[in-house]
Design a protein around this motif. Structure first.
Motif, PDB file in Angstrom:
ATOM      1  N   CYS A 238      -6.686  -1.100   5.631  1.00 51.89           N
ATOM      2  CA  CYS A 238      -5.978   0.129   5.267  1.00 51.89           C
ATOM      3  C   CYS A 238      -6.240   1.198   6.337  1.00 51.89           C
ATOM      4  O   CYS A 238      -7.389   1.433   6.736  1.00 51.89           O
ATOM      5  CB  CYS A 238      -6.423   0.645   3.896  1.00 51.89           C
ATOM      6  N   VAL A 239      -5.163   1.814   6.778  1.00 50.99           N
ATOM      7  CA  VAL A 239      -5.259   2.804   7.858  1.00 50.99           C
ATOM      8  C   VAL A 239      -6.259   3.907   7.512  1.00 50.99           C
ATOM      9  O   VAL A 239      -7.083   4.302   8.327  1.00 50.99           O
ATOM     10  CB  VAL A 239      -3.862   3.405   8.135  1.00 50.99           C
TER      11      VAL A 239
ATOM     12  N   HIS B  30      -7.176  -5.452   1.652  1.00 45.42           N
ATOM     13  CA  HIS B  30      -6.588  -4.323   2.366  1.00 45.42           C
ATOM     14  C   HIS B  30      -7.446  -3.068   2.206  1.00 45.42           C
ATOM     15  O   HIS B  30      -7.709  -2.349   3.169  1.00 45.42           O
ATOM     16  CB  HIS B  30      -5.173  -4.068   1.831  1.00 45.42           C
TER      17      HIS B  30
ATOM     18  N   ARG C  21       0.462   4.014   1.194  1.00 46.66           N
ATOM     19  CA  ARG C  21       0.400   4.788   2.442  1.00 46.66           C
ATOM     20  C   ARG C  21       1.449   4.237   3.401  1.00 46.66           C
ATOM     21  O   ARG C  21       1.397   3.059   3.774  1.00 46.66           O
ATOM     22  CB  ARG C  21      -0.993   4.692   3.066  1.00 46.66           C
TER      23      ARG C  21
ATOM     24  N   CYS D 171       0.858  -1.190   0.000  1.00 47.17           N
ATOM     25  CA  CYS D 171       0.000   0.000   0.000  1.00 47.17           C
ATOM     26  C   CYS D 171       0.896   1.241   0.000  1.00 47.17           C
ATOM     27  O   CYS D 171       1.859   1.312   0.764  1.00 47.17           O
ATOM     28  CB  CYS D 171      -0.898   0.006   1.232  1.00 47.17           C
TER      29      CYS D 171
ATOM     30  N   CYS E 136       0.862   1.916   6.424  1.00 48.31           N
ATOM     31  CA  CYS E 136       0.115   0.667   6.244  1.00 48.31           C
ATOM     32  C   CYS E 136       0.968  -0.602   6.319  1.00 48.31           C
ATOM     33  O   CYS E 136       0.620  -1.532   7.016  1.00 48.31           O
ATOM     34  CB  CYS E 136      -0.662   0.698   4.946  1.00 48.31           C
TER      35      CYS E 136
HETATM   36 ZN   LIG Z   1      -3.259   1.111   3.177  1.00 48.36          ZN
END
Ligand SMILES: [Zn+2]
Length: 308
Positions: free
Chosen positions: A41-42, A36, A25, A23, A28
């Motif tokens: 996913c954050v 995800h 980000r 990911c 993550c």
């Molecule tokens: Zn993520």
């Protein structure tokens, strides 16, 4: 996602277009695939947590399969929640693409506000788009002395013998805390009409703080009445004409009509039935006239809400 057409990093790796499947980000640290994106996913988790903090009931899923079965179950019962979930996932993906291309992404606040705004546009009603935009800006102002959340108003009608009926409702803030309850008796013999009267009764208990709230979520357990109300507002948007008995809705910044099953509407139902002892408006829980059945039901729902 269902058609496996989202160019996530794991998909691009499997097609040998990219070499890194994580990911984008930083926080993550996980492979970016559909599981995800809908689950761990954050950004997804933060947006959903914020929506739930504002009083919406958006589901959380561990993986894509669970998400599909979960959404399937919600059809017809929790359309608004499902709609918000879908918007959130879509906007989180859009923001992720922005991050990849520009190194900047949208804030959690912005995404959550957009998710509501799209839900309102697609399925429900948006009365004052301009005010909503002003309010969205307000969401970013954490220093605002009075953070304005959404309030939720449940309504219900109850038929009795001798053409008499009761209508009732309860208004709570985004944390499920009690704000107001009312009950009124009227002469009626038609269940749907009684339900409609219950919504119209909100006009007589409307308070200034309701107009100040970010929006009002009006919930009832009669699907036809909810559809009818949604149509009425759309008609207003097209022709600027609204039934006098519903014109109070225009005082609210935003209105969403949403269906709930009877389990989610127990308190309002109780109010409609309590009218036997006379009409009432309660604005605090201090009065001795408030029956314990009401207080117990309120407490029960607060506990199931699991609010801090
Ligand atoms: Zn993520």
């Amino acid at each position: 996602m269902y058609n496996n057409a989202i160019p996530s990093n794991s998909m691009l790796v499997s097609r040998r277009i990219k070499t890194v499947s994580g990911c984008p980000r930083r926080s993550c640290n996980d492979i970016e695939d559909v599981n995800h994106m809908v689950g761990s996913c954050v950004k997804t988790m933060q947006v959903i947590a914020l929506l739930n903090k504002w009083g919406f009931q958006v589901p959380v899923f561990d993986n894509f399969e669970e998400c599909l079965t979960g959404l399937q179950r919600m059809i017809g019962k929790q359309n608004l929640s499902a709609n918000l979930f879908r918007n959130a996932i879509w906007l989180v993906w859009k923001s992720r693409c922005k991050l990849v291309n520009t190194k900047r992404e949208d804030s959690v606040n912005f995404i959550a506000a957009e998710a509501i705004s799209y839900a309102v546009k697609s399925n429900f009603v948006n009365i004052h788009q301009d005010i909503w935009n002003a309010n969205r800006l307000m969401l970013f102002n954490h220093w605002h002395p009075r953070p304005l959340g959404w309030i939720k108003s449940n309504f219900d009608g109850a038929l009795r013998r001798n053409n008499s009926a009761g209508v009732g409702g309860v208004v709570r803030d985004h944390k499920g805390r009690f704000l107001l309850a009312f009950g009124n008796s009227l002469q009626h013999w038609d269940a749907a009409q009684t339900e409609l009267h219950a919504v119209k009764s909100i006009k007589f208990v409307k308070r200034d703080w309701m107009s100040e709230a970010l929006g009002v979520l009006i919930e009832g357990d009669n699907l036809n009445i909810i559809y009818m109300l949604q149509k009425e507002i759309i008609r207003w948007k097209v022709s600027n004409a609204i039934d006098d008995s519903l014109d109070f809705l225009l005082d609210f910044k935003q209105v969403i009509f949403s269906f709930t099953n009877w389990l989610g509407n127990k308190l309002a139902n109780l109010c409609a039935n309590l009218v036997v002892d006379g009409s009432f408006v309660w604005e605090d829980l201090q009065g001795t006239s408030i029956p314990s059945s009401f207080l117990n039901c309120l407490k029960e729902e607060c506990e199931t809400l699991d609010v801090p």
